[in-house]
Design a protein around this motif. Structure first.
Motif, short mmCIF file in Angstrom:
data_model
loop_
_atom_site.label_atom_id
_atom_site.label_comp_id
_atom_site.label_asym_id
_atom_site.label_seq_id
_atom_site.Cartn_x
_atom_site.Cartn_y
_atom_site.Cartn_z
N ARG A 63 4.45 0.40 -3.60
CA ARG A 63 5.77 1.12 -4.07
C ARG A 63 5.90 2.27 -2.61
NH1 ARG A 63 5.95 0.07 -8.90
NH2 ARG A 63 4.46 -0.45 -9.88
N SER A 64 6.83 3.10 -3.20
CA SER A 64 7.62 4.52 -2.84
C SER A 64 6.63 5.64 -3.30
CB SER A 64 8.76 4.76 -3.45
OG SER A 64 8.66 3.88 -4.83
N VAL A 65 6.81 6.19 -2.04
CA VAL A 65 5.42 7.67 -2.47
C VAL A 65 5.81 8.27 -4.10
CG1 VAL A 65 4.97 10.42 -2.14
CG2 VAL A 65 5.44 8.33 -0.31
N LYS B 242 -13.42 -1.18 -6.84
CA LYS B 242 -13.26 -2.50 -5.35
C LYS B 242 -11.72 -2.96 -5.45
CE LYS B 242 -17.10 -6.05 -7.04
NZ LYS B 242 -17.93 -4.30 -7.03
N ARG B 243 -11.15 -1.50 -5.13
CA ARG B 243 -10.01 -1.33 -4.73
C ARG B 243 -10.00 -0.58 -3.03
NH1 ARG B 243 -6.57 2.58 -7.29
NH2 ARG B 243 -7.35 3.79 -8.61
N THR B 244 -8.31 -0.63 -3.06
CA THR B 244 -8.11 -0.17 -1.90
C THR B 244 -6.53 0.74 -2.12
OG1 THR B 244 -7.43 -1.25 -0.58
CG2 THR B 244 -9.56 -1.32 -0.15
N VAL B 245 -6.35 1.88 -1.73
CA VAL B 245 -5.03 2.46 -1.05
C VAL B 245 -4.60 2.40 0.32
CG1 VAL B 245 -3.80 4.06 -1.56
CG2 VAL B 245 -5.75 3.97 -3.35
N CYS B 246 -3.88 1.99 0.74
CA CYS B 246 -2.72 1.94 2.08
C CYS B 246 -2.34 2.39 2.24
CB CYS B 246 -3.14 0.56 2.67
SG CYS B 246 -2.45 0.91 4.62
N LEU B 247 -2.29 3.90 3.33
CA LEU B 247 -0.98 5.10 3.47
C LEU B 247 -0.27 4.39 4.57
CD1 LEU B 247 -2.38 8.50 2.36
CD2 LEU B 247 -1.23 6.92 0.84
N PHE B 248 0.80 4.28 4.70
CA PHE B 248 1.63 3.45 5.48
C PHE B 248 2.96 3.92 5.68
CE2 PHE B 248 3.83 -0.94 6.49
CZ PHE B 248 4.05 -0.39 8.22
N PHE C 213 2.69 0.99 13.71
CA PHE C 213 2.24 0.78 12.49
C PHE C 213 0.90 2.21 12.26
CE2 PHE C 213 2.47 -3.25 13.43
CZ PHE C 213 2.48 -4.05 12.39
N GLU C 214 1.34 3.46 11.61
CA GLU C 214 0.48 4.68 10.87
C GLU C 214 -0.02 4.42 9.61
OE1 GLU C 214 0.03 6.58 13.29
OE2 GLU C 214 1.39 6.66 14.91
N TYR C 215 -0.97 4.35 9.65
CA TYR C 215 -1.73 3.90 8.39
C TYR C 215 -3.20 4.45 8.07
CZ TYR C 215 -3.77 -0.01 10.39
OH TYR C 215 -4.52 -0.74 11.37
N VAL C 216 -3.31 4.62 6.82
CA VAL C 216 -5.03 5.18 6.65
C VAL C 216 -4.90 3.82 6.21
CG1 VAL C 216 -4.73 7.18 5.84
CG2 VAL C 216 -6.94 7.17 6.91
N ILE C 217 -6.67 4.05 5.10
CA ILE C 217 -7.39 2.84 3.93
C ILE C 217 -8.07 3.47 3.58
CG2 ILE C 217 -7.61 0.71 2.89
CD1 ILE C 217 -6.06 -0.66 5.23
N PHE C 218 -8.11 3.87 2.36
CA PHE C 218 -8.51 4.71 1.16
C PHE C 218 -9.67 3.81 0.44
CE2 PHE C 218 -6.77 8.70 2.64
CZ PHE C 218 -7.65 9.56 3.28
N CYS D 21 10.71 4.07 8.55
CA CYS D 21 9.95 6.01 9.16
C CYS D 21 10.18 6.06 7.66
CB CYS D 21 11.13 6.66 9.64
SG CYS D 21 11.31 5.68 11.55
N SER D 22 10.08 5.16 6.91
CA SER D 22 9.49 6.30 5.34
C SER D 22 8.23 5.75 4.92
CB SER D 22 10.44 5.63 4.39
OG SER D 22 10.20 3.60 3.86
N VAL D 23 7.27 6.06 4.30
CA VAL D 23 6.12 6.48 4.15
C VAL D 23 5.91 5.68 2.53
CG1 VAL D 23 4.47 6.94 3.39
CG2 VAL D 23 5.02 7.96 4.71
N VAL D 24 4.75 3.71 2.27
CA VAL D 24 5.35 3.29 1.55
C VAL D 24 3.12 3.47 0.94
CG1 VAL D 24 6.38 1.65 1.87
CG2 VAL D 24 4.87 1.51 2.47
N VAL D 25 2.77 3.23 -0.75
CA VAL D 25 1.60 3.75 -0.63
C VAL D 25 1.22 1.35 -1.00
CG1 VAL D 25 -0.16 3.66 -2.48
CG2 VAL D 25 2.06 5.82 -1.16
N ILE D 26 0.25 0.91 -0.47
CA ILE D 26 -0.16 -0.32 -0.82
C ILE D 26 -1.73 -0.03 -1.56
CG2 ILE D 26 -0.70 -2.73 0.14
CD1 ILE D 26 0.61 -1.94 2.40
#
Ligand code: PKZ
Length: 237
Positions: free
Chosen positions: A212-214, A132-138, A121-126, A188-193
């Motif tokens: 979703r996809s990038v 009251k929301r977050t964006v996780c790049l995974f 798991f490679e990820y970062v959360i903003f 190995c693709s990047v998704v945005v949560i």
């Protein structure tokens, strides 16, 4: 995509090679220095770029770091182990010391951070506190495969749980998680949560997210979650 995955794997192997050599070097170190380097690993913030991150992930990371400059967004740090304070806070709820031996507990770490760079798991959360929301790049690595070439649904569920949980704050637990898997996620693709807090009702937090996809063209999954603020009067075990 395949090229970036192969490049990622090459850099992972390079890193592994370097790491495999590390214990031999540390044999010469003084105990105090060894302890210091262990401490550094434990306290390392893993929500930062490493060589396994794809171009897409680095690009999105940079875009969100820019958004953090005016204070509207913040990057959430991520550690392998919970801090002593957090562990103590949770002990308030899970009182039975017989459940897990102290020695086992001292080895415990967040399983999403238990992989070598790029393999899991490679990820970062903003987080945007006002909205009251977050964006996780995974970016899900090769050890998270389910159907060949695709990310395991359980790995996606894990990230969704963490992403939704990051919208809550404080001592909460997941009571319910509903996921609709609409399209398979390539390994190995990047998704945005994108996650948000929809409703707060007493101790109940109702959340939802989409994956979703990038380029935002592919909707991979949609999910809702119910998280419950723990009640200090109750022991959950
Ligand atoms: C302190 C510092 C923290 C920092 C930390 C850092 C950690 C670094 C990040 C780690 C991030 C990892 C994130 C992993 C997140 C997990 O993996 S959590 C693990 C999976 N979840 C579990 O194991 C939870 C197991 N379930 C339980 O322990 C208990 O059911 C719960 C969830 C604590 C709730 O129990 P309870 O407090 O006794 O609540 P209870 O009175 O039963 O219910 C309260 C209300 O919720 C409703 N409710 C409860 N469950 C449900 C349900 N499933 N469906 C619908 N309604 C429900 C009840 O009907 C009730 O409604 P009202 O009557 O109030 O309207």
């Amino acid at each position: 995509m395949l090229r970036s995955c192969t490049a990622g794997l090459r850099s992972i192997w390079a890193l592994r090679g370097r790491r495999e050599g590390a214990p031999r070097l540390s044999m010469d170190l003084q105990p105090a220095r060894r302890l210091f380097s262990t401490e550094k690993v434990i306290h390392k913030d893993w929500a930062l770029p490493n060589p396994s991150w794809s171009k897409d992930l680095k690009l999105l990371f940079d875009q969100f770091m820019k958004k953090c400059e005016d204070g509207s967004w913040e990057r959430l740090p991520s550690y392998k182990r919970t801090s002593t304070q957090e562990s103590e806070d949770f002990k308030t709820y899970f009182l039975d010391p017989k459940l897990v031996e102290e020695e086992r507990l001292s080895q415990a770490q967040l399983f999403t951070r238990g992989f070598e760079d790029g393999l899991g798991f490679e990820y970062v959360i903003f987080k945007n506190n006002d909205e009251k929301r977050t964006v996780c790049l995974f970016q899900g690595g090769p050890y998270l495969q389910g159907v060949p070439g695709l990310l395991h649904g359980g790995a996606m569920a894990t990230m969704i749980d963490i992403a939704l949980g990051s919208c809550t704050g404080g001592a909460v637990m997941t009571a319910n998680l509903n996921i609709n898997f609409k399209r398979p996620v390539p390994l190995c693709s990047v998704v945005v949560i994108n996650s948000q807090l929809d409703k707060l009702e007493g101790r109940k937090l109702f959340l939802s997210c989409n994956v979703r996809s990038v380029d935002e063209k592919t909707l991979y999954s949609e999910a809702t979650g119910l998280f419950i603020k723990l009640d200090p009067e109750k022991s959950s075990t």
